[in-house]
Design a protein around this motif. Structure first.
Motif, PDB file in Angstrom:
ATOM      1  N   LYS A 232       0.859  -1.183   0.000  1.00  0.00           N
ATOM      2  CA  LYS A 232       0.000   0.000   0.000  1.00  0.00           C
ATOM      3  C   LYS A 232       0.890   1.225   0.000  1.00  0.00           C
ATOM      4  O   LYS A 232       1.830   1.306   0.791  1.00  0.00           O
ATOM      5  N   GLY A 234       0.991   5.344   0.132  1.00  0.00           N
ATOM      6  CA  GLY A 234       0.279   6.605   0.381  1.00  0.00           C
ATOM      7  C   GLY A 234      -0.206   6.740   1.817  1.00  0.00           C
ATOM      8  O   GLY A 234      -0.673   7.803   2.227  1.00  0.00           O
ATOM      9  N   THR A 235      -0.063   5.658   2.595  1.00  0.00           N
ATOM     10  CA  THR A 235      -0.592   5.647   3.968  1.00  0.00           C
ATOM     11  C   THR A 235      -0.085   6.824   4.801  1.00  0.00           C
ATOM     12  O   THR A 235      -0.856   7.512   5.468  1.00  0.00           O
ATOM     13  N   GLY A 236       1.227   7.040   4.779  1.00  0.00           N
ATOM     14  CA  GLY A 236       1.818   8.032   5.679  1.00  0.00           C
ATOM     15  C   GLY A 236       1.748   9.466   5.170  1.00  0.00           C
ATOM     16  O   GLY A 236       2.446  10.340   5.689  1.00  0.00           O
ATOM     17  N   HIS A 327      12.704   1.401   4.368  1.00  0.00           N
ATOM     18  CA  HIS A 327      12.224   2.619   3.697  1.00  0.00           C
ATOM     19  C   HIS A 327      11.405   3.497   4.652  1.00  0.00           C
ATOM     20  O   HIS A 327      11.617   4.698   4.763  1.00  0.00           O
ATOM     21  N   HIS A 332      10.164   8.081   7.859  1.00  0.00           N
ATOM     22  CA  HIS A 332       9.438   8.544   9.050  1.00  0.00           C
ATOM     23  C   HIS A 332      10.341   9.367   9.967  1.00  0.00           C
ATOM     24  O   HIS A 332       9.912  10.369  10.545  1.00  0.00           O
ATOM     25  N   ARG A 343       2.913  12.782  -1.241  1.00  0.00           N
ATOM     26  CA  ARG A 343       3.208  11.902  -2.388  1.00  0.00           C
ATOM     27  C   ARG A 343       1.937  11.648  -3.184  1.00  0.00           C
ATOM     28  O   ARG A 343       0.863  11.465  -2.610  1.00  0.00           O
ATOM     29  N   PHE A 374       7.242   8.389  -9.365  1.00  0.00           N
ATOM     30  CA  PHE A 374       7.164   9.007  -8.040  1.00  0.00           C
ATOM     31  C   PHE A 374       6.871  10.492  -8.228  1.00  0.00           C
ATOM     32  O   PHE A 374       7.580  11.193  -8.956  1.00  0.00           O
TER      33      PHE A 374
HETATM   34  C1  HEM Z   1      10.089   3.294  -6.191  1.00  0.00           C
HETATM   35  C2  HEM Z   1      10.104   4.217  -5.267  1.00  0.00           C
HETATM   36  C3  HEM Z   1       9.286   4.160  -4.001  1.00  0.00           C
HETATM   37  C4  HEM Z   1       8.421   3.204  -3.558  1.00  0.00           C
HETATM   38  C5  HEM Z   1       8.016   1.900  -4.240  1.00  0.00           C
HETATM   39  C6  HEM Z   1       7.919   3.652  -2.277  1.00  0.00           C
HETATM   40  C7  HEM Z   1       7.004   2.968  -1.495  1.00  0.00           C
HETATM   41  C8  HEM Z   1       6.590   3.358  -0.233  1.00  0.00           C
HETATM   42  C9  HEM Z   1       5.728   2.586   0.622  1.00  0.00           C
HETATM   43  C10 HEM Z   1       5.145   1.222   0.282  1.00  0.00           C
HETATM   44  C11 HEM Z   1       5.534   3.289   1.758  1.00  0.00           C
HETATM   45  C12 HEM Z   1       4.721   2.855   2.984  1.00  0.00           C
HETATM   46  C13 HEM Z   1       3.291   3.273   2.919  1.00  0.00           C
HETATM   47  C14 HEM Z   1       3.079   4.753   2.921  1.00  0.00           C
HETATM   48  O1  HEM Z   1       3.230   5.443   3.945  1.00  0.00           O
HETATM   49  O2  HEM Z   1       2.774   5.273   1.845  1.00  0.00           O
HETATM   50  C15 HEM Z   1       6.254   4.529   1.618  1.00  0.00           C
HETATM   51  C16 HEM Z   1       6.286   5.536   2.550  1.00  0.00           C
HETATM   52  C17 HEM Z   1       6.926   6.722   2.385  1.00  0.00           C
HETATM   53  N1  HEM Z   1       7.759   7.054   1.353  1.00  0.00           N
HETATM   54 FE1  HEM Z   1       8.166   5.941  -0.277  1.00  0.00          FE
HETATM   55  N2  HEM Z   1       8.477   4.864  -1.990  1.00  0.00           N
HETATM   56  C18 HEM Z   1       9.317   5.196  -3.016  1.00  0.00           C
HETATM   57  C19 HEM Z   1      10.091   6.325  -3.106  1.00  0.00           C
HETATM   58  C20 HEM Z   1      10.086   7.347  -2.185  1.00  0.00           C
HETATM   59  C21 HEM Z   1      10.845   8.559  -2.313  1.00  0.00           C
HETATM   60  C22 HEM Z   1      11.794   8.886  -3.483  1.00  0.00           C
HETATM   61  C23 HEM Z   1      10.536   9.329  -1.244  1.00  0.00           C
HETATM   62  C24 HEM Z   1      11.022  10.712  -0.879  1.00  0.00           C
HETATM   63  C25 HEM Z   1      12.162  11.226  -1.214  1.00  0.00           C
HETATM   64  C26 HEM Z   1       9.582   8.597  -0.439  1.00  0.00           C
HETATM   65  C27 HEM Z   1       9.020   9.066   0.720  1.00  0.00           C
HETATM   66  C28 HEM Z   1       8.173   8.349   1.527  1.00  0.00           C
HETATM   67  C29 HEM Z   1       7.556   8.893   2.731  1.00  0.00           C
HETATM   68  C30 HEM Z   1       7.727  10.307   3.267  1.00  0.00           C
HETATM   69  C31 HEM Z   1       6.795   7.857   3.289  1.00  0.00           C
HETATM   70  C32 HEM Z   1       5.937   7.941   4.562  1.00  0.00           C
HETATM   71  C33 HEM Z   1       6.775   7.841   5.786  1.00  0.00           C
HETATM   72  C34 HEM Z   1       5.956   7.976   7.039  1.00  0.00           C
HETATM   73  O3  HEM Z   1       5.070   7.142   7.285  1.00  0.00           O
HETATM   74  O4  HEM Z   1       6.191   8.920   7.809  1.00  0.00           O
HETATM   75  N3  HEM Z   1       9.353   7.395  -1.041  1.00  0.00           N
HETATM   76  N4  HEM Z   1       6.895   4.545   0.397  1.00  0.00           N
END
Ligand code: HEM
Length: 431
Positions: A232, A234-236, A327, A332, A343, A374
């Motif tokens: 999933k 987008g949760t955070g 990640h 976080h 996002r 992204f």
């Molecule tokens: C292929 C690239 C990426 C994938 C597949 C991915 C996937 C995910 C997934 C599955 C989550 C956990 C669910 C959620 O909170 O949405 C997450 C959280 C997050 N991702 Fe990514 N992401 C990617 C790249 C990035 C990048 C480039 C950034 C920022 C520079 C980023 C920033 C974040 C943030 C801020 C969270 C939430 C953290 C929180 O809960 O405080 N992500 N991402």
């Protein structure tokens, strides 16, 4: 009866042309996108004529609940004349406003020439919640050291260059660009149609540099879509229905030049994912990589998707339940330190191409060219994408599966009032 036969008679190409041409003349401009008549929904389109507002304090496509499809196009300006850029932006604005109501875009003929009609490929479709979001790349303000349009002094201080991040493999032909249009709609053809009209209107003034189509998994109200890795995504996110949070983290405020207020800074990255490699990993390894459970989306150690993330939780061996280089832990931690972004990503699937490794075991063959488009929006790039990705690009366990191969960053000006064109206040400030 075929679908074509069932179309109302005036929806023929000829009727379509004449209905819009007369009104185009009435509108008194040299462009009359949509003139005044909405396309009639086809009989099979049901009641679904969902629209999203175009005019307003903010542009659409930022906090708008994600549509199922996106088509991003980035253009390079091919003119040295500032007036031509302004005219283009006015045409694009009028076209986007018309398209988001399901109206056609027609370019009246010049010097007695026949008008150029809308291609009509979405004639029988609903507007599908189309939004068109416009953005300005660095090249609008300055290109190769040249202030082409007298706008250099208006570049916002917060619209900084992005540094090179470890692992970046940005292909120039898929990176950067002067003007961005992000079309999002619940129907892929409606999104593509919109960009196609913008390209048509740009003829001779701007040309496409790169495009990227994307989609999200089908999801119902309140459900979080899954990305191609099966998690999933987008949760955070901060709450888009909280104006307070959006003002704090997404919309440019008093610190920005007047034309940017109510706008945002957007980062796009074409993140190719080695799906073949990922698909061979165990689910528990995958969950360690993200720090969340695959099915529920809950933080590891918790039960439900929306449960808080406990970064201090330890397992029986005293090891962190959410791995140090996962990640979500990295992202976080950055959020707790004040770096927050919105996002709004889409998956992409561009077929497969040949990959040959030059190291043992010398694998070669077709691999998917698929991953994540992204997309994120923020009020402050330095304390948003840059701060988070500086850490992520060095330590994130996910990096072994993900390569950034293109993208860009854009200043998304504030929303447009009726009668204005997008970015008008920028050009006025510089006149
Ligand atoms: C292929 C690239 C990426 C994938 C597949 C991915 C996937 C995910 C997934 C599955 C989550 C956990 C669910 C959620 O909170 O949405 C997450 C959280 C997050 N991702 Fe990514 N992401 C990617 C790249 C990035 C990048 C480039 C950034 C920022 C520079 C980023 C920033 C974040 C943030 C801020 C969270 C939430 C953290 C929180 O809960 O405080 N992500 N991402």
């Amino acid at each position: 009866m075929t679908k074509r036969d069932s179309m109302p008679p005036r929806a023929t190409r000829r009727g379509f042309l004449s209905a819009t041409a007369g009104l185009a003349a009435l509108a008194g401009s040299n462009l009359a996108p949509g003139a005044a008549r909405a396309l009639d929904p086809a009989p099979d389109a049901g009641a679904a004529r969902a629209t999203e507002p175009f005019w307003g304090e903010h542009q659409g496509g930022v906090v708008t609940p994600a549509q199922a499809h996106a088509y991003i196009a980035v253009f390079d300006l091919a003119t040295a004349k500032r007036a031509e850029v302004e005219t283009l932006l006015r045409r694009w604005t009028d076209a986007a406003a018309a398209l988001s109501e399901g109206k056609p875009v027609e370019i009246p003929g010049e010097g007695g020439e026949e008008a150029q009609a809308d291609p009509a490929d979405v004639l029988d479709l609903s507007p599908s919640r189309l939004t068109v979001t416009f953005g300005f790349g660095l090249g609008l303000f300055e290109k190769d050291g040249v202030d082409r349009y007298g706008l250099r002094a208006q570049r916002p201080a917060a619209f900084v260059d992005l540094p090179h991040f470890p692992g970046d493999q940005l292909v120039p032909a898929r990176t950067g660009g002067d003007l961005l249009a992000q079309a999002c709609a619940d129907n892929p053809q409606v999104a593509f149609h919109a960009v196609r009209q913008l390209a048509r209107l740009a003829y001779g003034v701007a040309k496409i540099r790169w495009v990227q189509a994307g989609f999200v998994s089908d999801f119902g109200a309140g459900r979080t879509p899954r990305n191609l890795m099966g998690f999933k995504d987008g949760t955070g996110n901060p709450a888009t229905d909280s104006p307070k949070e959006m003002d704090a983290f997404v919309w440019a405020g008093e610190e920005a030049p007047a034309w940017m207020r109510g706008g945002s800074y957007m980062v796009v990255r074409r993140a190719r994912i080695a799906l073949e490699h990922w698909d061979r990993m165990t689910v528990s390894f995958q969950e360690q990589t993200f720090g969340r459970a695959k099915l529920s989306g809950a933080p590891l150690g918790a039960e439900n998707e929306r449960d808080p993330i406990d970064l201090d939780a330890k397992d029986a061996n005293g090891d962190p339940v959410i791995a140090e280089n996962s990640h979500v832990r990295i992202a976080h931690q950055m959020a707790l330190a004040g770096a927050k972004i919105l996002r709004r990503s889409y998956s992409y699937n561009d077929g497969a191409n040949i990959t040959a490794e030059r190291w043992p075991p010398w694998r070669q063959g077709m691999e998917f060219d698929a991953g994540l488009v992204f997309v994120c929006f923020q009020r402050d790039l330095a304390n948003g994408f840059i701060k988070i990705f500086e850490k992520m690009s060095r330590f994130d366990m996910m990096n072994q599966f993900v390569t950034n191969v293109g993208g860009g960053h854009f200043a998304i000006p504030g929303g447009v009032a009726k009668g204005e064109f997008v970015g008008q206040r920028l050009f006025e400030a510089a006149s």
